[in-house]
Design a protein around this motif. Sequence first.
Motif, PDB file in Angstrom:
ATOM      1  N   UNK A 161       0.830  -1.205   0.000  1.00 55.99           N
ATOM      2  CA  UNK A 161       0.000   0.000   0.000  1.00 55.99           C
ATOM      3  C   UNK A 161       0.864   1.254   0.000  1.00 55.99           C
ATOM      4  N   UNK A 162       1.937   1.218   0.780  1.00 51.03           N
ATOM      5  CA  UNK A 162       2.812   2.391   0.846  1.00 51.03           C
ATOM      6  C   UNK A 162       3.367   2.719  -0.533  1.00 51.03           C
ATOM      7  N   UNK A 163       3.885   1.701  -1.230  1.00 49.83           N
ATOM      8  CA  UNK A 163       4.458   1.964  -2.558  1.00 49.83           C
ATOM      9  C   UNK A 163       3.373   2.346  -3.563  1.00 49.83           C
ATOM     10  N   UNK A 164       2.194   1.751  -3.413  1.00 47.87           N
ATOM     11  CA  UNK A 164       1.083   2.121  -4.282  1.00 47.87           C
ATOM     12  C   UNK A 164       0.793   3.616  -4.119  1.00 47.87           C
ATOM     13  N   UNK A 165       0.755   4.053  -2.873  1.00 41.82           N
ATOM     14  CA  UNK A 165       0.511   5.468  -2.575  1.00 41.82           C
ATOM     15  C   UNK A 165       1.585   6.352  -3.211  1.00 41.82           C
ATOM     16  N   UNK A 166       2.838   5.934  -3.069  1.00 43.14           N
ATOM     17  CA  UNK A 166       3.953   6.709  -3.626  1.00 43.14           C
ATOM     18  C   UNK A 166       3.821   6.787  -5.146  1.00 43.14           C
ATOM     19  N   UNK A 167       3.540   5.661  -5.792  1.00 39.90           N
ATOM     20  CA  UNK A 167       3.460   5.625  -7.253  1.00 39.90           C
ATOM     21  C   UNK A 167       2.311   6.481  -7.763  1.00 39.90           C
ATOM     22  N   UNK A 168       1.195   6.498  -6.999  1.00 38.42           N
ATOM     23  CA  UNK A 168       0.053   7.280  -7.452  1.00 38.42           C
ATOM     24  C   UNK A 168       0.352   8.772  -7.467  1.00 38.42           C
ATOM     25  N   UNK A 169       1.323   9.214  -6.652  1.00 36.37           N
ATOM     26  CA  UNK A 169       1.653  10.642  -6.634  1.00 36.37           C
ATOM     27  C   UNK A 169       2.672  11.007  -7.710  1.00 36.37           C
ATOM     28  N   UNK A 170       3.224  10.001  -8.394  1.00 40.67           N
ATOM     29  CA  UNK A 170       4.205  10.295  -9.447  1.00 40.67           C
ATOM     30  C   UNK A 170       3.456  10.726 -10.711  1.00 40.67           C
ATOM     31  N   UNK A 171       3.766  11.924 -11.261  1.00 39.39           N
ATOM     32  CA  UNK A 171       2.970  12.461 -12.368  1.00 39.39           C
ATOM     33  C   UNK A 171       2.968  11.544 -13.595  1.00 39.39           C
ATOM     34  N   UNK A 172       1.812  11.482 -14.250  1.00 37.91           N
ATOM     35  CA  UNK A 172       1.664  10.676 -15.461  1.00 37.91           C
ATOM     36  C   UNK A 172       2.608  11.126 -16.568  1.00 37.91           C
ATOM     37  N   UNK A 173       2.945  12.427 -16.560  1.00 31.19           N
ATOM     38  CA  UNK A 173       3.806  12.974 -17.617  1.00 31.19           C
ATOM     39  C   UNK A 173       5.142  12.249 -17.676  1.00 31.19           C
ATOM     40  N   UNK A 174       5.630  11.825 -16.492  1.00 32.59           N
ATOM     41  CA  UNK A 174       6.900  11.094 -16.470  1.00 32.59           C
ATOM     42  C   UNK A 174       6.774   9.786 -17.229  1.00 32.59           C
ATOM     43  N   UNK A 175       5.657   9.094 -17.002  1.00 31.94           N
ATOM     44  CA  UNK A 175       5.432   7.828 -17.691  1.00 31.94           C
ATOM     45  C   UNK A 175       5.317   8.056 -19.194  1.00 31.94           C
ATOM     46  N   UNK A 176       4.548   9.114 -19.560  1.00 35.23           N
ATOM     47  CA  UNK A 176       4.387   9.417 -20.988  1.00 35.23           C
ATOM     48  C   UNK A 176       5.735   9.718 -21.625  1.00 35.23           C
ATOM     49  N   UNK A 177       6.510  10.574 -20.980  1.00 34.83           N
ATOM     50  CA  UNK A 177       7.824  10.930 -21.516  1.00 34.83           C
ATOM     51  C   UNK A 177       8.683   9.689 -21.689  1.00 34.83           C
ATOM     52  N   UNK A 178       8.650   8.804 -20.683  1.00 36.98           N
ATOM     53  CA  UNK A 178       9.456   7.587 -20.761  1.00 36.98           C
ATOM     54  C   UNK A 178       9.001   6.725 -21.930  1.00 36.98           C
ATOM     55  N   UNK A 179       7.683   6.648 -22.136  1.00 39.34           N
ATOM     56  CA  UNK A 179       7.174   5.809 -23.222  1.00 39.34           C
ATOM     57  C   UNK A 179       7.526   6.401 -24.575  1.00 39.34           C
ATOM     58  N   UNK A 180       7.428   7.735 -24.685  1.00 41.92           N
ATOM     59  CA  UNK A 180       7.784   8.377 -25.952  1.00 41.92           C
ATOM     60  C   UNK A 180       9.251   8.126 -26.280  1.00 41.92           C
ATOM     61  N   UNK A 181      10.085   8.145 -25.224  1.00 40.42           N
ATOM     62  CA  UNK A 181      11.514   7.876 -25.440  1.00 40.42           C
ATOM     63  C   UNK A 181      11.792   6.400 -25.659  1.00 40.42           C
ATOM     64  N   UNK A 182      10.740   5.592 -25.669  1.00 42.39           N
ATOM     65  CA  UNK A 182      10.915   4.176 -26.002  1.00 42.39           C
ATOM     66  C   UNK A 182      11.285   3.276 -24.840  1.00 42.39           C
ATOM     67  N   UNK A 183      11.058   3.758 -23.587  1.00 44.22           N
ATOM     68  CA  UNK A 183      11.409   2.913 -22.441  1.00 44.22           C
ATOM     69  C   UNK A 183      10.311   1.889 -22.203  1.00 44.22           C
ATOM     70  N   UNK A 184      10.706   0.644 -22.009  1.00 40.70           N
ATOM     71  CA  UNK A 184       9.743  -0.400 -21.656  1.00 40.70           C
ATOM     72  C   UNK A 184       9.415  -0.296 -20.180  1.00 40.70           C
ATOM     73  N   UNK A 185       8.449  -1.136 -19.710  1.00 38.76           N
ATOM     74  CA  UNK A 185       8.045  -1.047 -18.302  1.00 38.76           C
ATOM     75  C   UNK A 185       9.193  -1.275 -17.308  1.00 38.76           C
ATOM     76  N   UNK A 186      10.046  -2.255 -17.583  1.00 36.81           N
ATOM     77  CA  UNK A 186      11.087  -2.543 -16.606  1.00 36.81           C
ATOM     78  C   UNK A 186      12.141  -1.442 -16.564  1.00 36.81           C
TER      79      UNK A 186
END
Lengths: 282, 292
Positions: A161-186
């Motif tokens: 739950x703690x990590x879930x809470x932490x991840x939920x506060x991480x902005x979606x833009x970071x994930x989008x940027x990572x995906x645009x740059x071609x980063x896979x999930x791992x």
Amino acid sequence: MIENRPGLNLLAHLTLMLGVVVVALPVWVAFVASTHTATDFMSGTIPMWPGPHLLENYGRMLDSGVSTSGMPPVGTMMLNSLIMALLIACGKIAISITSAFAIVYFRFPLRRMAFWCIFITLMLPVEVRIVPTFQVVADLGMLNSYAGLSVPLIASATATFLFRQVFLTIPDELTEAARIDGAGPMKFFRDILLPLSRTNIAALFVILFIYGWNQYLWPLLITTSSDYYTIVAGIKRMADAVDGLPQWHLVMATAMLAMLPPVAVVIGMQRLFVKGLVETEK
Amino acid sequence: MKRTIFRNQLLPWLLLAPQLAITFVFFLWPAAQAIRQSFLRQDAFGINTTFVGLSNFKALWTSPEYLNSLQVTAVFAVSVTILSMGFSLLLAVAVDRMIRSTSVYTTLLVWPYAVAPAVAGILWWFIFNPTIGVMPYVLATVGYDWNHISSKTDAMILVVIASAWKQISYNFLFFVAGLQSIPASLREAAAIDGAGPVRRFFDITLPLLSPTTFFLLVVNIVYAMFDTFAVIDATTEGGPAQATNIMVYKVYFDGFVGQNMGSSAAQSVVLMLIVIALTVIQFRWVEKKVAY
């Protein structure tokens, strides 16, 4: 503070000093006892000030222990405790952070069910399912092993739950940027999520290390070979063993050694400790 | 909910696998076994098991030992909670007045959190040791003959003190955080209106502290009911004459020492229901706090 009332301030200081004394009293008595010899207790009253046998008592316990009671040296038990505490803390963090990653960043069938399975572990402390859990561990041949000491305890709803809470506060833009740059999930997990949750991991580690080190019931049950005794569980066996002839100075030296590492962690990393304590209760 | 997600279907299961495997093998399966066994009765040699329905549970409610254990648990949990929370609140209120010395006092008060319950038990057992302990010596001077090995009351007081002592630092930290979240302006306004420190405490501080107090109430009851196993086992072992035989200790004792599996399993199920109830209460409160 709202107004200056010297009388109240004095009262507050006195209250706090009383609190500090109450909190420290048992440890002080134990420390004093651990610096004397067995004969010093024979007179009927125990001394209130440290004696000259500190190094002798602690050295003896760390090195050889109470050989007559079949106990391993305290040094061995402390090493076992350290291994167990580290395995539990690292194991809980590792499996919880990946679980939280899966639950937050993926959509898959039965996701909700997986979440509830983890949640349910909150309601099943080891004390209430102790006999069947022991049978499972015995059937798996995990008695008297480091795996048996740690693995059954490392499922953790709180940490997930703690990590879930932490991840939920991480902005979606970071994930989008990572995906645009071609980063896979791992790659995203390793290069973005892990560094961002570094202080949370550290705070959680402090709490889980203390939790692991202080385990009592579980190690007591599944260790029958003295090679795997942990110090917190071993101290009780030692107190039982010495009941006949009073060797309280040695039991108290062991008690001091048993509390030294976790207390040092709390005092040395107080900020992380408080952070971890508050976060795990959210 | 995340807007941006990854599309893999297999990867999340691999990531969840360790946690779910451990949960199934060491949590859900044993819990299911406990529930199953609570409906069975084994003969003395463990060869034949028969389905007996609810009779294990019925036996519990007519067993004077179990009813005694319920009563002991209630007295113990309530005493530990009140003693520990009361003392911690006093210290937290005092530290809340401090400006420069807050961190020193906090450091000196938080470390017992790190002491294992078993070690806390051993320490207090030693202090109260009837032959060489400090406290019986002090108590003898006021005419009280302390002996926790024969006196039921003394044994209960001993385990309550040892358990409450260990919990002081936890309660203290949460009370201090709760006090700091109360806006100073409210107390200032009350002071301007002429309310003294005592009146301000009861009319402003205490009501505004109630979410913290309620949360700690649940945490302390859970602590006293489940985490104090080690304190009991390291000191009184449930005695004398069952005076400190709390429910968690009885499950262990009946299961491992008494080998009475059916009864022990039924007791486990009762305890599970209690934990579930307490967890639900706790999470309800968390939801309320979020809506605040």
